[in-house]
Motif scaffolding. Structure first.
Motif, PDB file in Angstrom:
ATOM      1  N   LEU A  15       0.856  -1.204   0.014  1.00  0.00           N
ATOM      2  CA  LEU A  15       0.015   0.010   0.278  1.00  0.00           C
ATOM      3  C   LEU A  15       0.700   1.552  -0.433  1.00  0.00           C
ATOM      4  O   LEU A  15       0.133   1.931  -1.117  1.00  0.00           O
ATOM      5  CB  LEU A  15      -1.114   0.185   1.177  1.00  0.00           C
ATOM      6  CG  LEU A  15      -1.823   1.611   1.597  1.00  0.00           C
ATOM      7  CD1 LEU A  15      -2.080   1.376  -0.173  1.00  0.00           C
ATOM      8  CD2 LEU A  15      -2.802   0.999   2.573  1.00  0.00           C
ATOM      9  N   ARG A  16       2.426   0.970   0.868  1.00  0.00           N
ATOM     10  CA  ARG A  16       2.650   2.260   0.973  1.00  0.00           C
ATOM     11  C   ARG A  16       3.406   2.242  -0.485  1.00  0.00           C
ATOM     12  O   ARG A  16       3.393   3.262  -1.249  1.00  0.00           O
ATOM     13  CB  ARG A  16       3.773   1.790   1.677  1.00  0.00           C
ATOM     14  CG  ARG A  16       3.836   2.375   3.636  1.00  0.00           C
ATOM     15  CD  ARG A  16       4.223   2.176   4.699  1.00  0.00           C
ATOM     16  NE  ARG A  16       5.701   3.022   3.995  1.00  0.00           N
ATOM     17  CZ  ARG A  16       5.620   4.090   4.214  1.00  0.00           C
ATOM     18  NH1 ARG A  16       5.185   5.246   5.092  1.00  0.00           N
ATOM     19  NH2 ARG A  16       6.358   4.946   4.216  1.00  0.00           N
ATOM     20  N   ALA A  17       4.406   1.692  -1.083  1.00  0.00           N
ATOM     21  CA  ALA A  17       4.822   1.295  -2.331  1.00  0.00           C
ATOM     22  C   ALA A  17       3.687   1.949  -3.104  1.00  0.00           C
ATOM     23  O   ALA A  17       4.375   2.618  -4.167  1.00  0.00           O
ATOM     24  CB  ALA A  17       5.015   0.032  -2.611  1.00  0.00           C
ATOM     25  N   THR A  18       2.097   1.852  -3.504  1.00  0.00           N
ATOM     26  CA  THR A  18       1.351   1.848  -4.453  1.00  0.00           C
ATOM     27  C   THR A  18       0.889   3.745  -4.118  1.00  0.00           C
ATOM     28  O   THR A  18       1.131   4.230  -5.150  1.00  0.00           O
ATOM     29  CB  THR A  18      -0.100   1.276  -4.431  1.00  0.00           C
ATOM     30  OG1 THR A  18       0.524   0.279  -4.647  1.00  0.00           O
ATOM     31  CG2 THR A  18      -1.334   2.109  -4.925  1.00  0.00           C
ATOM     32  N   VAL A  19       1.234   3.986  -2.788  1.00  0.00           N
ATOM     33  CA  VAL A  19       0.758   5.562  -3.013  1.00  0.00           C
ATOM     34  C   VAL A  19       2.238   6.270  -2.958  1.00  0.00           C
ATOM     35  O   VAL A  19       1.663   7.410  -3.569  1.00  0.00           O
ATOM     36  CB  VAL A  19       1.374   6.027  -1.003  1.00  0.00           C
ATOM     37  CG1 VAL A  19       1.450   7.171  -0.843  1.00  0.00           C
ATOM     38  CG2 VAL A  19      -0.457   4.890  -0.417  1.00  0.00           C
ATOM     39  N   ILE A  20       3.020   5.393  -3.066  1.00  0.00           N
ATOM     40  CA  ILE A  20       4.490   7.069  -3.097  1.00  0.00           C
ATOM     41  C   ILE A  20       4.843   6.654  -4.484  1.00  0.00           C
ATOM     42  O   ILE A  20       5.155   7.294  -5.369  1.00  0.00           O
ATOM     43  CB  ILE A  20       5.657   6.270  -2.871  1.00  0.00           C
ATOM     44  CG1 ILE A  20       5.922   6.504  -0.904  1.00  0.00           C
ATOM     45  CG2 ILE A  20       7.245   6.787  -2.798  1.00  0.00           C
ATOM     46  CD1 ILE A  20       6.985   5.421   0.034  1.00  0.00           C
TER      47      ILE A  20
END
Length: 245
Positions: free
Chosen positions: A57-62
């Motif tokens: 999820l963090r990777a998708t956001v960034i």
């Protein structure tokens, strides 16, 4: 809560690792669940899955729309109201990802006290941080921010908005690596150290000694890769791909 949120916004990088370390040291990780090693294995698998979802999820956001969360002089600040990318799906997607990672780490440790206290404490702290950020954003962006709040959930994921929020945007893997390698690294280190702690607290059988050596080797690899990415970042390898939104 606003005062607590402002405090942890400023000192979270120092406070969070200390809180986690204190919780984990307070009691050894579990080796069975209700006396069953099979249930322990299932619990650990679930914990690792939750951690992975949080990191993804963090990777998708960034990867779609990076937003600098450090503020200005460690105080809440924002130049623009970012509403595209995953910020059109959730108002705090990075924090949701963080909570999944932390919850997975607490579950991986397994002590009921660590799981309950850790999850509740971090949920409270993040809610306080969000309140502090929301007060600033509401004062700065007024009705535009109010409309955004009415349309996008604070904690939930409005997945139906993902397509429209990312339309025309390209996913940037290099930015993910450059901006989030430290989070990925610290998470892997926490998992490996917790597992090493579990083995050391359980027994010193020959097979456990071999397993401990493997864990130590993996820890060394993670540290080495972290150092490599850090070095590449300092040399400007990622500069053209990591412009903050």
């Amino acid at each position: 809560m606003l005062k607590i949120g402002t405090f942890f916004f400023k000192y979270r990088n120092q406070a969070f690792p200390l809180i986690i370390a204190a919780l984990f040291i307070s009691t050894p990780p579990t080796t069975t669940v209700l006396g069953s090693e099979a249930l322990e294995a299932w619990k650990n698998s679930l914990a690792l899955l939750v951690i992975l979802i949080g990191l993804l999820l963090r990777a998708t956001v960034i990867g779609y729309a990076y937003i600098k969360r450090g503020g200005l002089n460690k105080r809440v600040y924002a130049n623009d109201l970012v509403t595209e990318g995953m910020f059109g799906v959730c108002r705090n997607p990075l924090y949701v990802g963080n909570m999944l990672v932390y919850s997975g780490l607490f579950l991986f440790h397994g002590s009921p006290m660590v799981v309950v206290v850790g999850c509740l404490l971090f949920a409270f702290i993040y809610q306080c941080i969000i309140y502090a950020e929301e007060e600033f954003l509401a004062n700065k962006f007024g009705e535009g921010y109010s409309a955004y709040c009415r349309d996008v959930p604070r904690w939930g994921l409005k997945l139906s908005a993902f397509s429209s929020s990312t339309e025309g945007m390209a996913f940037n893997w290099k930015r993910v690596i450059a901006k989030d390698y430290s989070t990925m690294s610290s998470t892997l280190i926490a998992v490996l150290v917790t597992e090493f702690y579990r083995v050391a607290a359980d027994s010193v059988a020959d097979q456990d000694s071999s397993y401990a050596i493997v864990l130590a080797a993996l820890l060394g690899i993670v540290v080495a890769l972290t150092g490599l990415v850090s070095s590449l970042k300092k040399r400007g390898v990622f500069d053209k791909m990591t412009t903050a939104h």
